[in-house]
Design a protein around this motif. Sequence first.
Motif, mmCIF file in Angstrom:
data_model
loop_
_atom_site.group_PDB
_atom_site.id
_atom_site.type_symbol
_atom_site.label_atom_id
_atom_site.label_comp_id
_atom_site.label_asym_id
_atom_site.label_seq_id
_atom_site.Cartn_x
_atom_site.Cartn_y
_atom_site.Cartn_z
ATOM 1 N N THR A 1 0.819 -1.207 0.000
ATOM 2 C CA THR A 1 0.000 0.000 0.000
ATOM 3 C C THR A 1 0.854 1.258 0.000
ATOM 4 O O THR A 1 0.537 2.224 -0.700
ATOM 5 N N VAL A 2 1.932 1.273 0.781
ATOM 6 C CA VAL A 2 2.793 2.450 0.850
ATOM 7 C C VAL A 2 3.719 2.517 -0.351
ATOM 8 O O VAL A 2 4.096 3.590 -0.814
ATOM 9 N N GLY A 3 4.100 1.357 -0.875
ATOM 10 C CA GLY A 3 5.047 1.310 -1.981
ATOM 11 C C GLY A 3 6.472 1.215 -1.483
ATOM 12 O O GLY A 3 6.746 1.133 -0.286
ATOM 13 N N GLY A 4 7.399 1.239 -2.413
ATOM 14 C CA GLY A 4 8.800 1.109 -2.053
ATOM 15 C C GLY A 4 9.316 -0.292 -2.302
ATOM 16 O O GLY A 4 8.565 -1.218 -2.604
ATOM 17 N N ARG A 5 10.605 -0.448 -2.162
ATOM 18 C CA ARG A 5 11.243 -1.724 -2.465
ATOM 19 C C ARG A 5 11.212 -2.692 -1.290
ATOM 20 O O ARG A 5 11.236 -3.895 -1.467
ATOM 21 N N GLY A 6 11.232 -2.166 -0.065
ATOM 22 C CA GLY A 6 11.260 -3.017 1.110
ATOM 23 C C GLY A 6 10.017 -2.851 1.947
ATOM 24 O O GLY A 6 9.268 -1.878 1.819
ATOM 25 N N GLY A 7 9.779 -3.819 2.857
ATOM 26 C CA GLY A 7 8.629 -3.762 3.737
ATOM 27 C C GLY A 7 8.012 -5.129 3.891
ATOM 28 O O GLY A 7 8.684 -6.154 3.775
ATOM 29 N N TYR A 8 6.709 -5.155 4.164
ATOM 30 C CA TYR A 8 6.033 -6.440 4.333
ATOM 31 C C TYR A 8 4.828 -6.531 3.411
ATOM 32 O O TYR A 8 4.275 -5.534 2.954
ATOM 33 N N GLU A 9 4.429 -7.767 3.145
ATOM 34 C CA GLU A 9 3.162 -8.056 2.477
ATOM 35 C C GLU A 9 2.381 -8.978 3.397
ATOM 36 O O GLU A 9 2.911 -9.988 3.866
ATOM 37 N N TYR A 10 1.131 -8.617 3.649
ATOM 38 C CA TYR A 10 0.287 -9.410 4.542
ATOM 39 C C TYR A 10 -0.672 -10.259 3.720
ATOM 40 O O TYR A 10 -1.260 -9.789 2.739
#
Length: 799
Positions: A197-206
Amino acid sequence: MKRIFTALLFTAATSGAVWAQDIQNNPGSNHGNKFEQLGTILPTSNEQRTASGAPGVKYWQQRADYNIKAELDEKNLQLKGSETITYFNNSPDHLDYIWLQLDENEHSTLNNSNYQSSSGMPRTSTIQNIDRVEGRNGTADNGLGDMITKLTDATGKKLSYTINKTMMRIDLPTPLKPGAQFIFNIDWTYKITDRMTVGGRGGYEYFPEDGNYLFTMTQWYPRLCVYSDFQGWQNHQFTGRGEFALTFGNFRVQLTVPADHVIGATGECVNYSAVLSADKLARYNKAKTSTVPVEIVTLADAKKAEKAPSTAKKTWVFQANNVRDFAWGSSRKFVWDGMNQNVAGKNVMCMSYYGKEAYNLYSKYSTRLVAHTIKSYSKFSINYPYPVAQSVEASNGMEYPMICFNYGRTEKDGTYSEATKNGMIGVIIHEVGHNFFPMIINSDERQWTWMDEGLNSFVEYLTEELWDNKFPSKKGAAYTIVDYMKLNKNELEPVMTNSENIVRFGPNAYSKPATALNILRESIMGRKLFDHAFREYAKRWEFKHPTPADLFRTMEDASGEDLDWFWRGWFYGTDPVDISLDSVKVARGDLKDEYKAQGGGNRMAPRVAAPAVNSFEDISKVRNREDKTIKFQTDIDTATHDFYWKYDRGMASVDTAKFNSLVKAQTPSTFATEPMTAEDKAKYGSKWFYELTFTNKGGLVMPIIVEFTFKDGTKMIDRMPAQVWRLNEKTVTKFYIQDKEVTSIKLDPMRETADIDESNNYWGKLPEPTKFQLFKQKMANGAPVRGQSTGVSPMQAGK
């Protein structure tokens, strides 16, 4: 006919005086300027970077070693880390401060790069999009970005620092002398963002269906900016587009995660025996010598872990030497497989990580593609030097040393569209290929995106072509860049443009440079000369920091070709290729025939997707197929065959809609002839004479490729090098004497030059018009994740 010869000779003689005048560097001239040398544009060579394009005797570069400990808090979606960095000053300069990148500040409302673009109020939108806009425009602290909790030197003394948006300056207690090193400690934490939702290359997917997360941890630790001989400190902020300029070093990284997570990361895990069960460790050891993928964590293992999350923790330890970055993926959802690929006598462990949502695609293709990619790129550049290469399915597309994140998910029934399959193949090859450009041949992506994306897209194209001769590559072949090249100049920038200033980022930074290099290889230099020079560039600059001038100079130095005109046109300019065959003068003794030009046609895709093969076979495909030394990977490995492999070859059928046809009007054109004298008839009575006039309507000088089709059905191709325009950049004429009558003439028959207007490339009889189908598309509701198969695919409709 003698009168024609006389006129031609007179023109050449009288024009000689004009050609002899030196009017170079004259913007009003119709010749010379496009062939000017780049000497006034390229930086002056020196002891760090030579005029040949090679590193000089005094070339230097910095180094940074990292010892990192980090813990993933899955419940609170937070990452905490501490690191000790050893920075080596190999430069001849005294440094009063050093700069670090804080790329996670991209998401902060207080410390982001603040590169704004104009925007308008949409007529329709989703709540998620409005939330995203409101988050970007907010002035309150959203709590995102790097939180620095401690910064000290090796003795524990606090260091002074300043955060400027996505960068941090550390003021050194005393200047760092040449040859000295500085050790410091930094602790930090940040909230992990929802990448979907926020975008970008890193983070999480639920994943709400099973209540689990998939983490892609990228740009996740404070890291050194590059200090170089050509620009000092790299000082471009991270906007989310232009990627990274990074310093090589050694990494030791300890990652604490939930005990049932599987981690794929840059480097080699040095404690598998502590984090893997005995059966998984046995399967890992089996995979290390296998020539086909072996599941280390099986689909059953992954599904079981999804249903019963663990509350315990484990620490995985990784070591990576001589890399510019470190990234990792972590999830209990991962299926994990691996196989061995030998590259120049060295074994490389190729591995993939993916959830059940991608199983039917990734288990069959991902690791095989990783192996194929490092093998193929090693052929065209340098031998892959690292011990592992990995692909992670994350509905994404991003690269890091030894690991990359890709996309490609199936329908719930396990089927998939051919577009999804081919998109997955392309993105895996592309992202794994980034190990070479720029992870090893380490250009500054933030300044010159094309040196990263363009060079990599070019070798990706070569690698796709070696995977399957029918693979529908979308960039590389000259004709695929035409739509971009014909755009209004207001929408174009030169390839040599900073990442943040490009309106049409994809074609400018990826497709155009990839196409240019392929044209250089196939149609200007030839494969042998080009491949040698390109490998020389890769060899000279592996584990170093090249600039565009180093590439341009090396390609010329290693090939013996003056290519300044090519770099000037394709990389510093925005002119397109549009070479027009304006007129054909035909003459012989008793010529009475008329020569008619006709229109062409066009084609659209059928309702049920036709086989996803390119409608036009570019010259690379043809040459690869004719080269009996080339063996395509899908022919070698029959395990890669699926429904679409057969579908593309007419071995599987589906129900297709009927086509409507469209035939363009045909306009004849007649050309004048002139009779031969009796004296010449005996000598030239059986000859055919042609004078062709070409106009450079687009402005970009390129070779002129002319195909003659004779009355008996045979063909002949004449190739004029781009230098034919050097004395007149607008108009060229060429006189031909043929033994047989010509029925048609066609420019660029293999579409090698990216000519934007093929309607002015013909004389004589044209091919029959093709057909296209008209239909009204039914719009689907909702937007899938990247690479997700949707709708009814030919695989589902297959008979």
